[in-house]
Every structure is written in C-alpha cells, then in structure tokens.
Design a protein around this motif. Structure first.
Motif, PDB file in Angstrom:
ATOM      1  N   ARG A 230       0.839  -1.195   0.000  1.00 58.26           N
ATOM      2  CA  ARG A 230       0.000   0.000   0.000  1.00 58.26           C
ATOM      3  C   ARG A 230       0.882   1.256   0.000  1.00 58.26           C
ATOM      4  N   PRO A 231       0.363   2.386  -0.468  1.00 61.85           N
ATOM      5  CA  PRO A 231       1.145   3.627  -0.447  1.00 61.85           C
ATOM      6  C   PRO A 231       1.029   4.336   0.900  1.00 61.85           C
ATOM      7  N   VAL A 232       2.146   4.831   1.413  1.00 60.98           N
ATOM      8  CA  VAL A 232       2.164   5.653   2.621  1.00 60.98           C
ATOM      9  C   VAL A 232       2.823   6.985   2.258  1.00 60.98           C
ATOM     10  N   LYS A 233       2.053   8.041   2.338  1.00 63.84           N
ATOM     11  CA  LYS A 233       2.501   9.354   1.890  1.00 63.84           C
ATOM     12  C   LYS A 233       3.509   9.977   2.852  1.00 63.84           C
ATOM     13  N   GLY A 234       4.499  10.638   2.285  1.00 62.57           N
ATOM     14  CA  GLY A 234       5.457  11.400   3.078  1.00 62.57           C
ATOM     15  C   GLY A 234       5.743  12.733   2.422  1.00 62.57           C
ATOM     16  N   GLN A 235       5.588  13.830   3.173  1.00 68.30           N
ATOM     17  CA  GLN A 235       5.924  15.158   2.675  1.00 68.30           C
ATOM     18  C   GLN A 235       7.304  15.557   3.192  1.00 68.30           C
ATOM     19  N   VAL A 236       8.096  16.179   2.331  1.00 65.07           N
ATOM     20  CA  VAL A 236       9.487  16.509   2.635  1.00 65.07           C
ATOM     21  C   VAL A 236       9.780  17.930   2.157  1.00 65.07           C
ATOM     22  N   GLY A 282      -3.878   6.914   0.772  1.00 66.41           N
ATOM     23  CA  GLY A 282      -3.976   6.317  -0.549  1.00 66.41           C
ATOM     24  C   GLY A 282      -2.977   6.923  -1.516  1.00 66.41           C
ATOM     25  N   TRP A 283      -3.472   7.290  -2.700  1.00 68.16           N
ATOM     26  CA  TRP A 283      -2.585   7.724  -3.775  1.00 68.16           C
ATOM     27  C   TRP A 283      -2.378   9.233  -3.817  1.00 68.16           C
ATOM     28  N   ASP A 284      -2.821   9.927  -2.804  1.00 68.95           N
ATOM     29  CA  ASP A 284      -2.676  11.383  -2.774  1.00 68.95           C
ATOM     30  C   ASP A 284      -1.214  11.791  -2.614  1.00 68.95           C
ATOM     31  N   THR A 285      -0.725  12.668  -3.487  1.00 68.75           N
ATOM     32  CA  THR A 285       0.641  13.193  -3.380  1.00 68.75           C
ATOM     33  C   THR A 285       0.642  14.722  -3.311  1.00 68.75           C
ATOM     34  N   THR A 286      -0.443  15.287  -2.793  1.00 67.18           N
ATOM     35  CA  THR A 286      -0.549  16.738  -2.664  1.00 67.18           C
ATOM     36  C   THR A 286       0.360  17.234  -1.550  1.00 67.18           C
ATOM     37  N   VAL A 287       1.109  18.292  -1.819  1.00 70.95           N
ATOM     38  CA  VAL A 287       1.852  18.984  -0.772  1.00 70.95           C
ATOM     39  C   VAL A 287       0.880  19.953  -0.107  1.00 70.95           C
ATOM     40  N   THR A 288       0.646  19.788   1.183  1.00 79.57           N
ATOM     41  CA  THR A 288      -0.353  20.595   1.877  1.00 79.57           C
ATOM     42  C   THR A 288       0.292  21.657   2.755  1.00 79.57           C
ATOM     43  N   ALA A 289      -0.444  22.745   2.959  1.00 82.26           N
ATOM     44  CA  ALA A 289       0.026  23.798   3.848  1.00 82.26           C
ATOM     45  C   ALA A 289       0.217  23.258   5.258  1.00 82.26           C
ATOM     46  N   GLY A 290      -0.691  22.367   5.669  1.00 84.82           N
ATOM     47  CA  GLY A 290      -0.576  21.796   7.008  1.00 84.82           C
ATOM     48  C   GLY A 290       0.668  20.951   7.177  1.00 84.82           C
ATOM     49  N   GLY A 291       0.976  20.148   6.156  1.00 89.50           N
ATOM     50  CA  GLY A 291       2.173  19.321   6.236  1.00 89.50           C
ATOM     51  C   GLY A 291       3.437  20.152   6.301  1.00 89.50           C
ATOM     52  N   VAL A 292       3.512  21.190   5.450  1.00 87.94           N
ATOM     53  CA  VAL A 292       4.686  22.070   5.463  1.00 87.94           C
ATOM     54  C   VAL A 292       4.799  22.781   6.803  1.00 87.94           C
ATOM     55  N   TYR A 293       3.676  23.279   7.306  1.00 89.81           N
ATOM     56  CA  TYR A 293       3.680  23.990   8.590  1.00 89.81           C
ATOM     57  C   TYR A 293       4.169  23.102   9.724  1.00 89.81           C
ATOM     58  N   GLU A 294       3.643  21.868   9.779  1.00 87.69           N
ATOM     59  CA  GLU A 294       4.025  20.971  10.879  1.00 87.69           C
ATOM     60  C   GLU A 294       5.511  20.638  10.831  1.00 87.69           C
ATOM     61  N   LEU A 295       6.045  20.395   9.642  1.00 82.70           N
ATOM     62  CA  LEU A 295       7.471  20.082   9.534  1.00 82.70           C
ATOM     63  C   LEU A 295       8.327  21.270   9.951  1.00 82.70           C
ATOM     64  N   LEU A 309      16.716  30.083   6.929  1.00 82.93           N
ATOM     65  CA  LEU A 309      17.199  29.451   5.699  1.00 82.93           C
ATOM     66  C   LEU A 309      16.186  29.565   4.572  1.00 82.93           C
ATOM     67  N   PRO A 310      16.639  29.719   3.332  1.00 85.64           N
ATOM     68  CA  PRO A 310      15.711  29.730   2.194  1.00 85.64           C
ATOM     69  C   PRO A 310      15.050  28.366   2.006  1.00 85.64           C
ATOM     70  N   LEU A 311      13.725  28.376   1.824  1.00 85.36           N
ATOM     71  CA  LEU A 311      12.981  27.160   1.491  1.00 85.36           C
ATOM     72  C   LEU A 311      12.985  27.016  -0.025  1.00 85.36           C
ATOM     73  N   THR A 312      13.629  25.972  -0.530  1.00 83.70           N
ATOM     74  CA  THR A 312      13.847  25.851  -1.969  1.00 83.70           C
ATOM     75  C   THR A 312      12.953  24.816  -2.647  1.00 83.70           C
ATOM     76  N   GLU A 313      12.383  23.887  -1.892  1.00 85.01           N
ATOM     77  CA  GLU A 313      11.573  22.846  -2.548  1.00 85.01           C
ATOM     78  C   GLU A 313      10.671  22.170  -1.535  1.00 85.01           C
ATOM     79  N   THR A 314       9.465  21.839  -1.971  1.00 85.25           N
ATOM     80  CA  THR A 314       8.571  20.979  -1.196  1.00 85.25           C
ATOM     81  C   THR A 314       8.174  19.808  -2.080  1.00 85.25           C
ATOM     82  N   GLY A 315       7.895  18.673  -1.473  1.00 87.94           N
ATOM     83  CA  GLY A 315       7.538  17.508  -2.268  1.00 87.94           C
ATOM     84  C   GLY A 315       6.821  16.469  -1.442  1.00 87.94           C
ATOM     85  N   ALA A 316       6.194  15.532  -2.122  1.00 90.47           N
ATOM     86  CA  ALA A 316       5.513  14.421  -1.463  1.00 90.47           C
ATOM     87  C   ALA A 316       5.693  13.173  -2.304  1.00 90.47           C
TER      88      ALA A 316
END
Length: 405
Positions: A230-236, A282-295, A309-316
């Motif tokens: 199964r897919p487990v989403k991770g935002q980075v 599931g298959w969601d790969t959206t980068v969310t404001a909540g995920g970025v905020y929590e990290l 530090l400059p934020l240069t990239e977000t991804g999931a």
C-alpha cells in the motif's frame, strides 16, 4: 501487437532504486537484462531523505528486519565505491553519524526506551546529556533534554544514487525501455514478459516486479500473487544553507516532537532535507500547507535557526509498505515472476542487500540466507483475500500520480 525481436533473460518492471539495483546486479551476473519504466531513477527516490538509519529507526517487533538493515548498512561503503567507479558519478554518501534528541520529559522517556532496546539488540549507541548534544551540534535548541549518538547511521543522496544506478545499468548493458508497462504477460501458467503501453511485447525468461507502491496494481497479475503493498505518503522539505551559515549541522539530527517524528539531513552541497510526514491517504501526493507547517514548526523547535534558511523545494512521495513493513523478495507462486517491493521507509538503506539477494535468486532460483525471512510468498493467502481485483484499464492510478511502471 508488436513482439520484441529478442527476449531477455530478465525483465525488471519498475525503475526506482530497487528496480535499478536489481537490473544492474543481474547484468553484472551475466544475464541479459531489460528494465521498463517511463522515468528510470524517478519515483520515491526523488523525495527520500536517504538516511541509512538501521540503529536509530529500530522499532519494537522488527528485530528480524533489523538483521537485514544491518547487513545492508555494512555493505554500503563498498557498494558506493563500486557504483561510483562503475558510473563515474558521486552518490553523496556521508559517514557522518546521527544524533537523536529529546525536547521534553515524555520524549526523553521514549528515547530512553529506544536506547534500552538498542542495547538489548547488541547495537552501538551512546546516551548524551542535553549539554553534550549541544556541544556536538551548537544549533540545537537550548531545551534539548538528552539524546542518542549513533556514529554508524550515515546518509546518501537518493537522487544522486538513482542517477548513478541509471548510468551503471546503461554501462553494464541493461536495455532501458522508457515506456509504462501495461500488463504482465502470462503464458502456459508462467510469467513470460510484459506488454508496454505502445503495444510492444517484451519477452523474458524471468520477470521482476519492482514497481514500488504501484506493484499490486499491474494488470495481468493473477490474484494469488498480487503483492499486499500500500502507499504511505510522506511530505518533505528542502532548504539551502548559505555559506555564511555553514556549518549548520554536521550530522543527521532526529527527534520526536509532540509525538511526531522529524529529521534534518544536511548534505555536503549545502542542502538541508527536512521530513517527513507519515500519512495513510492512498494515492494522494498533494503537498499541503498543514504538512509544510508541521514540519517547519517541529524543525524550528529542534533547531530554531532553521527559519533563517531559504525554502527551496517541497515535495511528497509514496512509500511502498507491506503489512509488516518489511520487503517482499524473490519468487512468487507464479513461475517466472519475482518480487522486489514493499521496502517502506527502508528502500534506500536496503538497496545494496536487495541487489545482492535478487541477483542470487535470478541466477540460482533460490533466496539466499539474508532474504529468506522476507520471502515474497509469506503473505500469499492474505494477498488473494484482502486485495480487490486489479484494474485492467490503461490508467491504474490517479492522473496526479506519476506512473512508475
């Protein structure tokens, strides 16, 4: 339908780091090898942090997996040296160690339990006071209560690793077919190849399914061999450390902040990777404001200076997870079909040992000792009961999700 003029000994379906290392090792063992993927070197490796954390990521109930993780970690220096020589590219491997820290009494108690588990498992880790942690990493917050120093948990850059594997495959004679696989081909009760989206039929003596989280969605798979992945989403997040701020961190730093795991991985090129969420969506790969905020919130509590530090990239991305979080390796109940998937959070760490295990399987037909507890058939009865019939249409995932196979 167009038929491939010449079949291969091995067809690898999926071009992430696991598929690439399987194809490379297969070719080095003298097997004619084809790898099919629309974007070799893409997939989960594009967003992975590359921590080689066999010790610091130890979990209760995963002692068997620990043995495989340690075996692969021990192979990494030689593996990287061989790969860099074969490809002429650097992989970003750093023998820098890891520091896991606690920010409050509850986190400190959790870290103490982890230290006890590590000691019972015969692993090397050293308990440090908060002051000793800050002496090692001066950018840490003043409130750090203690930590674990693990000098044997290192890092590699997965993007560079994947790029080097693509080049090594090409130089070893692997044929890269940059097309999506449409369907597994089964003839006479045996896997005999796969059909590509453009209609080409690739034939092979053996097929390895290494499609990451999409491995169970390949059309043509008999129900009895559908892998329970199964897919487990991770935002980075990725930030850049300007020269004026260097050195920002000298090693990977991890923590549990209010029950959420966060890590900061400093690259030699000035990049700082911050991750990662764990989301069953599931298959969601959206980068969310909540995920970025929590990290960023948790990373700021750990290292306050990160906000400069400059934020240069977000991804999931999507980790391929099995029911026991361990990989599925080797022969299936369908003759000619093998699995190399389900590595969850350990795909980068397990790259060297997976390549060796799969090469042994493909040349001898048997799983070697390190891979035996992770047989692809250990979930065979559950696989046919728990998974719905696989889709047969062209698109087996949402349009927003890059197709790795």
């Amino acid at each position: 339908m167009r038929i491939s003029a010449n079949g291969s000994d091995v067809l690898v379906v999926g071009g992430g780091i696991i598929g690439l290392v399987t194809a490379w090792r297969s070719a080095l063992h003298g097997l004619s090898t084809t790898l099919a993927d629309p974007d070799p070197g893409g997939g989960a490796a594009r967003v992975a942090a590359g921590m080689l954390a066999a010790v610091t990521e130890l979990h209760h109930g995963e002692q068997t997996l620990l043995g495989l993780n340690l075996a692969s970690a021990a192979r990494y220096p030689a593996f990287v040296a061989e790969l860099e020589e074969a490809s002429g590219q650097e992989t970003g491997f750093r023998a820098c160690g890891t520091l896991s820290v606690a920010l409050d009494s509850d986190d400190r108690a959790h870290l103490r339990e982890l230290h006890a588990l590590q000691q019972r498992s015969g692993l090397e880790s050293e308990w440090l006071s908060g002051r000793e942690c800050r002496r090692l990493e001066p950018m840490l917050a003043p409130g750090v209560r203690g930590g674990l120093r693990v000098d044997g948990d290192h890092q590699v850059d997965p993007r560079r690793l994947a790029s080097a594997l693509v080049t090594a495959c090409e130089r070893a004679g692997v044929v890269l077919r940059r097309e999506r696989v449409q369907r597994l081909s089964v003839t006479g009760g045996r896997a005999t190849g796969a059909a590509l989206r453009d209609g080409t039929e690739l034939t092979a003596g053996q097929v390895v399914l290494a499609g990451g989280s999409l491995s169970g969605r390949l059309a043509g798979l008999p129900d009895a061999v559908v892998p329970p992945v199964r897919p487990v989403k991770g935002q980075v997040l990725r930030l850049t450390v300007p020269p004026a701020y260097a050195p920002f961190l000298s090693r990977t730093v991890r923590a549990v902040v209010r029950g959420s795991h966060v890590y900061l991985v400093p690259r030699a090129n000035g990049e700082l990777v911050v991750g990662a969420t764990t989301e069953e969506l599931g298959w969601d790969t959206t980068v969310t404001a909540g995920g970025v905020y929590e990290l960023l919130r948790d990373a700021h509590e750990l290292v306050p200076g990160i906000t400069e530090l400059p934020l240069t990239e977000t991804g999931a991305g999507l980790r391929p997870a099995s029911p026991d979080n361990a990989p599925l390796l080797g022969p299936t109940a369908l003759p000619g079909l093998h699995l190399a998937t389900g590595h969850h959070r350990n795909g980068v760490l397990l790259t060297p040992v997976t390549g060796d295990v799969m090469a042994h399987v493909l040349t001898t037909g048997e799983l070697p000792e390190p891979g035996r507890p992770f047989s692809a058939q250990r979930f065979a009865p559950a696989a046919s009961q728990e998974h719905p019939p696989h889709p047969s249409s062209e698109d087996t995932a949402p349009a927003s999700q890059e197709q790795p196979v």
